[in-house]
Design a protein around this motif. Sequence first.
Motif, PDB file in Angstrom:
ATOM      1  N   SER A 226      -9.296  11.630  46.170  1.00 58.02           N
ATOM      2  CA  SER A 226      -8.547  10.759  47.057  1.00 58.02           C
ATOM      3  C   SER A 226      -7.176  10.431  46.467  1.00 58.02           C
ATOM      4  O   SER A 226      -7.052  10.144  45.271  1.00 58.02           O
ATOM      5  CB  SER A 226      -9.322   9.459  47.303  1.00 58.02           C
ATOM      6  N   ASP A 237     -11.331   7.629  52.761  1.00 58.93           N
ATOM      7  CA  ASP A 237     -12.179   7.746  51.576  1.00 58.93           C
ATOM      8  C   ASP A 237     -13.643   7.933  51.970  1.00 58.93           C
ATOM      9  O   ASP A 237     -14.380   8.680  51.320  1.00 58.93           O
ATOM     10  CB  ASP A 237     -12.044   6.507  50.684  1.00 58.93           C
ATOM     11  N   LYS A 238     -14.067   7.272  53.023  1.00 61.43           N
ATOM     12  CA  LYS A 238     -15.442   7.436  53.500  1.00 61.43           C
ATOM     13  C   LYS A 238     -15.680   8.867  53.966  1.00 61.43           C
ATOM     14  O   LYS A 238     -16.747   9.441  53.729  1.00 61.43           O
ATOM     15  CB  LYS A 238     -15.723   6.450  54.632  1.00 61.43           C
ATOM     16  N   ARG A 241     -15.957  11.073  50.867  1.00 64.28           N
ATOM     17  CA  ARG A 241     -17.262  10.876  50.214  1.00 64.28           C
ATOM     18  C   ARG A 241     -18.367  11.596  50.977  1.00 64.28           C
ATOM     19  O   ARG A 241     -19.298  12.140  50.370  1.00 64.28           O
ATOM     20  CB  ARG A 241     -17.579   9.384  50.090  1.00 64.28           C
ATOM     21  N   ARG A 242     -18.270  11.602  52.302  1.00 63.79           N
ATOM     22  CA  ARG A 242     -19.327  12.255  53.076  1.00 63.79           C
ATOM     23  C   ARG A 242     -19.323  13.764  52.856  1.00 63.79           C
ATOM     24  O   ARG A 242     -20.386  14.372  52.683  1.00 63.79           O
ATOM     25  CB  ARG A 242     -19.174  11.954  54.566  1.00 63.79           C
ATOM     26  N   ARG A 245     -20.878  14.285  49.424  1.00 65.63           N
ATOM     27  CA  ARG A 245     -22.305  13.953  49.365  1.00 65.63           C
ATOM     28  C   ARG A 245     -23.155  14.982  50.094  1.00 65.63           C
ATOM     29  O   ARG A 245     -24.191  15.435  49.584  1.00 65.63           O
ATOM     30  CB  ARG A 245     -22.528  12.566  49.970  1.00 65.63           C
ATOM     31  N   ALA A 251     -17.113  12.845  44.852  1.00 64.31           N
ATOM     32  CA  ALA A 251     -15.845  12.294  45.322  1.00 64.31           C
ATOM     33  C   ALA A 251     -15.204  11.491  44.193  1.00 64.31           C
ATOM     34  O   ALA A 251     -15.855  10.648  43.574  1.00 64.31           O
ATOM     35  CB  ALA A 251     -16.076  11.401  46.539  1.00 64.31           C
ATOM     36  N   HIS A 253     -11.808   9.071  42.857  1.00 66.16           N
ATOM     37  CA  HIS A 253     -10.785   8.145  43.341  1.00 66.16           C
ATOM     38  C   HIS A 253      -9.900   7.697  42.175  1.00 66.16           C
ATOM     39  O   HIS A 253      -9.936   6.537  41.759  1.00 66.16           O
ATOM     40  CB  HIS A 253     -11.437   6.940  44.015  1.00 66.16           C
TER      41      HIS A 253
END
Length: 319
Positions: A226, A237-238, A241-242, A245, A251, A253
Amino acid sequence: MFKRFAALTAATALLAAVWAQAQESGEERYEPVYTGAESDVIKVDVARVPLLFTVTDRKNRFITDLGREDFEVYDDGWQQEIREFDRESDLPLRIGVILDTSNSIRARFKFEQEAAIEFLQGVLAEEHDRAFLVSFDTRAELIVDYTSDIEELADGVRRLRAGGGTALYDAIYYACRDKLPEDQPKEQFRRALVVIGDGEDNRSTVTREDALEMAHKAESVVYTISTNRSGAAQGGDKTLRRFARETGGVAFHPFQARDLQQSFANIANELRHQYFILYSPSQFVNDGAFHTVEVRTRHRNATVRVRSGYYAPEPDAVN
């Protein structure tokens, strides 16, 4: 070894065949924007499912000495028989670096370029690894094709300029459909994407789910970095991360490019020290649906990171 390799790269071979046919018909080989039409759907036979995965302890240190008896595999909740098992290490890497060059990251673009170059210099082994570079703003674009020349890749990063819309999903879709399956050496290798950006998207012609589905079909691990440095959780960011994952990646940061050194070293170690399992689903159905996968370990205080599942072909896709 040949049988296991053939199983692991079955999807890759079929993807390559699709594009070979396209070339014979005179179609463009690289087209970075897609409509998501039915003709774009790639179906593969997954009667034998290969899994590459990583095991870490509570301190996120790699556990590399486990055996077949330490694992259980579940397909849609049903326990499966492990047909083949191995501990893999030091295999060649095939890596795609996807760089956000849209207007939304203009203020952080220098940081993004530094991060990309740092990654390439820290991870790529020129004697047997290869990488390609894709940028995206309003549309995705191949900047540097597969090469083992780190300086060529770094020069490609330095030439980039920020501006335009954001087509993140198109870039991931393109890299997974066109590029990752393209380079097929005789030996086995790891496939991975490294996505550097803020995770936002406002111009893609495919959806986030389309891009994630293609990443699953390419059997690619996705690592995301990120460029958001606010310290607050962002919607992008979500998304990043997905992707990480769901594909068994990580992920990151970071606040500065120099903070990435250890993270990049961890990515390199992870890609070269993984476990391999092959199984045939006992409840396998050619239904075109997504089927979940879970790998459990009997080792105490250990975490398994593996892709979340695979797509079965439609009934008419199997002869």
